[in-house]
Write a protein that holds these residues in place. Structure first.
Motif, PDB file in Angstrom:
ATOM      1  N   GLY A 187     -45.265 -20.807  13.442  1.00  0.00           N
ATOM      2  CA  GLY A 187     -44.480 -19.601  13.219  1.00  0.00           C
ATOM      3  C   GLY A 187     -43.439 -19.363  14.291  1.00  0.00           C
ATOM      4  N   LEU A 188     -43.788 -19.603  15.556  1.00  0.00           N
ATOM      5  CA  LEU A 188     -42.810 -19.424  16.632  1.00  0.00           C
ATOM      6  C   LEU A 188     -41.620 -20.353  16.434  1.00  0.00           C
ATOM      7  CD1 LEU A 188     -45.046 -19.074  19.822  1.00  0.00           C
ATOM      8  CD2 LEU A 188     -43.740 -17.277  18.673  1.00  0.00           C
ATOM      9  N   ASN A 189     -41.869 -21.543  15.938  1.00  0.00           N
ATOM     10  CA  ASN A 189     -40.770 -22.484  15.736  1.00  0.00           C
ATOM     11  C   ASN A 189     -39.942 -22.149  14.504  1.00  0.00           C
ATOM     12  OD1 ASN A 189     -40.703 -24.623  17.866  1.00  0.00           O
ATOM     13  ND2 ASN A 189     -42.881 -24.648  17.366  1.00  0.00           N
ATOM     14  N   VAL A 190     -40.554 -21.533  13.495  1.00  0.00           N
ATOM     15  CA  VAL A 190     -39.753 -21.005  12.393  1.00  0.00           C
ATOM     16  C   VAL A 190     -38.834 -19.907  12.921  1.00  0.00           C
ATOM     17  CG1 VAL A 190     -39.779 -19.810  10.182  1.00  0.00           C
ATOM     18  CG2 VAL A 190     -41.491 -21.563  10.653  1.00  0.00           C
ATOM     19  N   LEU A 191     -39.372 -19.059  13.791  1.00  0.00           N
ATOM     20  CA  LEU A 191     -38.557 -17.988  14.363  1.00  0.00           C
ATOM     21  C   LEU A 191     -37.351 -18.546  15.101  1.00  0.00           C
ATOM     22  CD1 LEU A 191     -41.356 -15.638  15.787  1.00  0.00           C
ATOM     23  CD2 LEU A 191     -39.844 -15.155  13.847  1.00  0.00           C
ATOM     24  N   VAL A 203     -38.110 -10.847  10.919  1.00  0.00           N
ATOM     25  CA  VAL A 203     -39.313 -10.029  11.061  1.00  0.00           C
ATOM     26  C   VAL A 203     -40.519 -10.935  11.259  1.00  0.00           C
ATOM     27  CG1 VAL A 203     -40.748  -8.244  10.034  1.00  0.00           C
ATOM     28  CG2 VAL A 203     -38.290  -8.303   9.535  1.00  0.00           C
ATOM     29  N   ALA A 204     -41.183 -10.789  12.393  1.00  0.00           N
ATOM     30  CA  ALA A 204     -42.417 -11.527  12.665  1.00  0.00           C
ATOM     31  C   ALA A 204     -43.606 -10.646  12.311  1.00  0.00           C
ATOM     32  CB  ALA A 204     -42.479 -11.939  14.128  1.00  0.00           C
ATOM     33  N   VAL A 205     -44.596 -11.224  11.639  1.00  0.00           N
ATOM     34  CA  VAL A 205     -45.794 -10.489  11.240  1.00  0.00           C
ATOM     35  C   VAL A 205     -47.017 -11.201  11.785  1.00  0.00           C
ATOM     36  CG1 VAL A 205     -47.168  -9.623   9.310  1.00  0.00           C
ATOM     37  CG2 VAL A 205     -44.669  -9.696   9.117  1.00  0.00           C
ATOM     38  N   ALA A 215     -43.038 -13.712  20.199  1.00  0.00           N
ATOM     39  CA  ALA A 215     -42.279 -13.707  18.945  1.00  0.00           C
ATOM     40  C   ALA A 215     -40.845 -13.246  19.184  1.00  0.00           C
ATOM     41  CB  ALA A 215     -42.963 -12.809  17.922  1.00  0.00           C
ATOM     42  N   ARG A 216     -40.678 -12.211  19.967  1.00  0.00           N
ATOM     43  CA  ARG A 216     -39.326 -11.725  20.261  1.00  0.00           C
ATOM     44  C   ARG A 216     -38.557 -12.721  21.124  1.00  0.00           C
ATOM     45  NH1 ARG A 216     -38.191  -6.617  18.677  1.00  0.00           N
ATOM     46  NH2 ARG A 216     -39.927  -5.263  18.052  1.00  0.00           N
ATOM     47  N   GLN A 217     -39.230 -13.373  22.043  1.00  0.00           N
ATOM     48  CA  GLN A 217     -38.573 -14.378  22.879  1.00  0.00           C
ATOM     49  C   GLN A 217     -38.022 -15.523  22.035  1.00  0.00           C
ATOM     50  OE1 GLN A 217     -41.255 -16.478  25.496  1.00  0.00           O
ATOM     51  NE2 GLN A 217     -39.624 -17.055  26.917  1.00  0.00           N
ATOM     52  N   GLY A 219     -37.139 -15.353  18.822  1.00  0.00           N
ATOM     53  CA  GLY A 219     -36.092 -15.009  17.865  1.00  0.00           C
ATOM     54  C   GLY A 219     -36.355 -13.827  16.968  1.00  0.00           C
ATOM     55  N   ALA A 220     -37.552 -13.233  17.019  1.00  0.00           N
ATOM     56  CA  ALA A 220     -37.838 -12.092  16.156  1.00  0.00           C
ATOM     57  C   ALA A 220     -37.026 -10.874  16.585  1.00  0.00           C
ATOM     58  CB  ALA A 220     -39.328 -11.765  16.192  1.00  0.00           C
ATOM     59  N   THR A 221     -36.448 -10.199  15.602  1.00  0.00           N
ATOM     60  CA  THR A 221     -35.774  -8.923  15.877  1.00  0.00           C
ATOM     61  C   THR A 221     -36.721  -7.755  15.657  1.00  0.00           C
ATOM     62  OG1 THR A 221     -34.967  -8.805  13.581  1.00  0.00           O
ATOM     63  CG2 THR A 221     -33.528  -9.854  15.227  1.00  0.00           C
ATOM     64  N   HIS A 222     -37.800  -7.979  14.901  1.00  0.00           N
ATOM     65  CA  HIS A 222     -38.804  -6.957  14.635  1.00  0.00           C
ATOM     66  C   HIS A 222     -40.189  -7.618  14.682  1.00  0.00           C
ATOM     67  CE1 HIS A 222     -35.110  -5.538  12.712  1.00  0.00           C
ATOM     68  NE2 HIS A 222     -35.575  -4.296  12.824  1.00  0.00           N
ATOM     69  N   PHE A 223     -41.208  -6.820  15.002  1.00  0.00           N
ATOM     70  CA  PHE A 223     -42.577  -7.329  15.015  1.00  0.00           C
ATOM     71  C   PHE A 223     -43.483  -6.305  14.350  1.00  0.00           C
ATOM     72  CE2 PHE A 223     -46.846  -7.990  16.620  1.00  0.00           C
ATOM     73  CZ  PHE A 223     -46.968  -9.369  16.656  1.00  0.00           C
ATOM     74  N   LEU A 224     -44.313  -6.775  13.398  1.00  0.00           N
ATOM     75  CA  LEU A 224     -45.231  -5.909  12.675  1.00  0.00           C
ATOM     76  C   LEU A 224     -46.632  -6.496  12.686  1.00  0.00           C
ATOM     77  CD1 LEU A 224     -43.048  -5.213   9.491  1.00  0.00           C
ATOM     78  CD2 LEU A 224     -43.379  -3.670  11.440  1.00  0.00           C
ATOM     79  N   ALA A 225     -47.630  -5.619  12.605  1.00  0.00           N
ATOM     80  CA  ALA A 225     -49.020  -6.068  12.570  1.00  0.00           C
ATOM     81  C   ALA A 225     -49.462  -6.471  11.168  1.00  0.00           C
ATOM     82  CB  ALA A 225     -49.941  -4.972  13.110  1.00  0.00           C
ATOM     83  N   SER A 226     -48.716  -6.081  10.154  1.00  0.00           N
ATOM     84  CA  SER A 226     -49.006  -6.468   8.769  1.00  0.00           C
ATOM     85  C   SER A 226     -47.698  -6.451   7.992  1.00  0.00           C
ATOM     86  CB  SER A 226     -50.007  -5.507   8.123  1.00  0.00           C
ATOM     87  OG  SER A 226     -49.397  -4.275   7.824  1.00  0.00           O
ATOM     88  N   THR A 227     -47.755  -6.917   6.756  1.00  0.00           N
ATOM     89  CA  THR A 227     -46.536  -6.964   5.939  1.00  0.00           C
ATOM     90  C   THR A 227     -46.187  -5.607   5.330  1.00  0.00           C
ATOM     91  OG1 THR A 227     -47.815  -7.629   3.987  1.00  0.00           O
ATOM     92  CG2 THR A 227     -46.874  -9.393   5.346  1.00  0.00           C
TER      93      THR A 227
END
Length: 349
Positions: A187-191, A203-205, A215-217, A219-227
């Protein structure tokens, strides 16, 4: 020599492995570092059926020790990252630039190792959890000696799968919106693939809040605990949703989160007979569900590209390595991976 062997019941570090010399078109590599991936654990728990005994590991880098006849692109002393794709180079899939689809790369595994005089299988045509391994020449990709081998090892699975899924399979475009479900090594590499492609909203979930900073480092602009909160950020849905965990209910959520023309890309490994459900009528809005093998990559091309992006400061590798372990600490590395303490743990020899 040392290595991690799964005998069908348990995985253990042994010191009595032997390996044959490289044959024509093969390369003998002294492995320096190898990342521990969930796919290795999937062999142990049966999610990936594989005949034992087998030397585990598939994400490695090292130094060429010897080459067989006909090998000219690498020589003894070269630093290489190892691919799992032992493609033939001559079939229709290889000829049209799709080596990950080569049927000969997905055939019966080889047995280049022995232990106590009995043959031992090679996992993913690679077996990087051994001090030495023999691979087909096409699997050894020359890299600059300036790249730390602990970082270069990760190109061979996590990076090529995640970044490749974003760039090659989904073809994320500048300004696109992306949802990544699961922020482990893939997932980090998809980001960071989405970031490199120029996605505007990423958006990273992940249920683990400790993963937000990484996740933000990456490339995520947002982070959520669920979808559940994705629609508040992307009211009409996402252009691309990547499922990186391997749970069928998350696959359904990835499909449900798509905008018109959206794509759900499945990267997580589910059990072999698991079934997922979705509403077929939604696909008439030009939505797609895509599989992706090994980042739809061309390893000899893509590994070199990612190495160059790393040298330019555009691709993060060192930051993926949360912790290094001596190979004898394999058990501790597994425990840390299960506990979600590492993005990537790397075994060293």
């Amino acid at each position: 020599m040392r290595g991690v062997v799964f005998d069908g019941k348990q995985a253990e570090v042994v010191d009595d492995l032997e390996i044959r010399d490289p044959g024509p078109g093969e390369v003998l590599v002294a492995v320096a570092a190898a990342g521990l991936c969930h796919s290795d654990l999937s062999v142990i728990d049966g999610t990936i059926p594989f005949p034992p005994p087998v030397v585990l590991g598939h994400e490695g880098a090292g130094v060429v020790e010897a080459v067989g006849s006909g090998v000219t692109h690498v020589a003894a002393g070269d630093h290489v990252a190892l691919s799992t794709i032992a493609n033939c180079g001559a079939c229709a899939e290889c000829s049209k630039g799709s080596p990950t689809m080569c049927r000969k790369a997905i055939g019966m595994p080889d047995q280049p190792f022995t232990r106590g005089g009995k043959p031992v299988y090679q996992f993913a045509a690679n077996s990087a959890f051994a001090e030495r391994t023999v691979v087909k020449a096409v699997q050894a990709v020359k890299i600059s000696p300036d790249i730390p081998l602990t970082s270069a090892a990760l190109i061979g699975c996590g990076v090529v799968t995640g970044v490749g899924a974003a760039l090659n399979r989904a073809r994320v475009g500048r300004g696109d919106s992306v949802v990544v479900i699961g922020t482990g090594g893939i997932g980090l590499n998809v980001l960071q693939g989405a970031r490199i492609a120029g996605a505007s909203t990423v958006v990273a979930v992940d249920a683990n809040p400790d993963k937000e900073a990484a996740a933000r480092q990456f490339g995520a602009t947002h982070f959520l605990a669920s979808t559940e909160g994705v629609r508040e950020i992307l009211p009409t849905g996402a252009d691309h949703a990547f499922e990186c965990v391997g749970r069928t209910e998350l696959i359904r959520q990835a499909v449900d989160l798509l905008d018109r023309h959206g794509q759900a890309i499945l990267l997580g490994m589910t059990p072999p007979k698991a079934e997922a459900s979705f509403v077929p009528a939604e696909l008439f809005l030009d939505k797609s569900i895509l599989g992706c093998r090994y980042g739809s990559s061309r390893p000899q091309h893509d590994f070199a590209l990612y190495a160059r992006l790393y040298q330019e400061g555009r691709l993060l590798l060192d930051e993926l390595v949360t912790k290094t372990y001596a190979v004898e600490e394999f058990g501790a590395a597994v425990d840390d991976l299960h506990a979600g303490k590492v993005a990537r743990g790397v075994l060293t020899f």
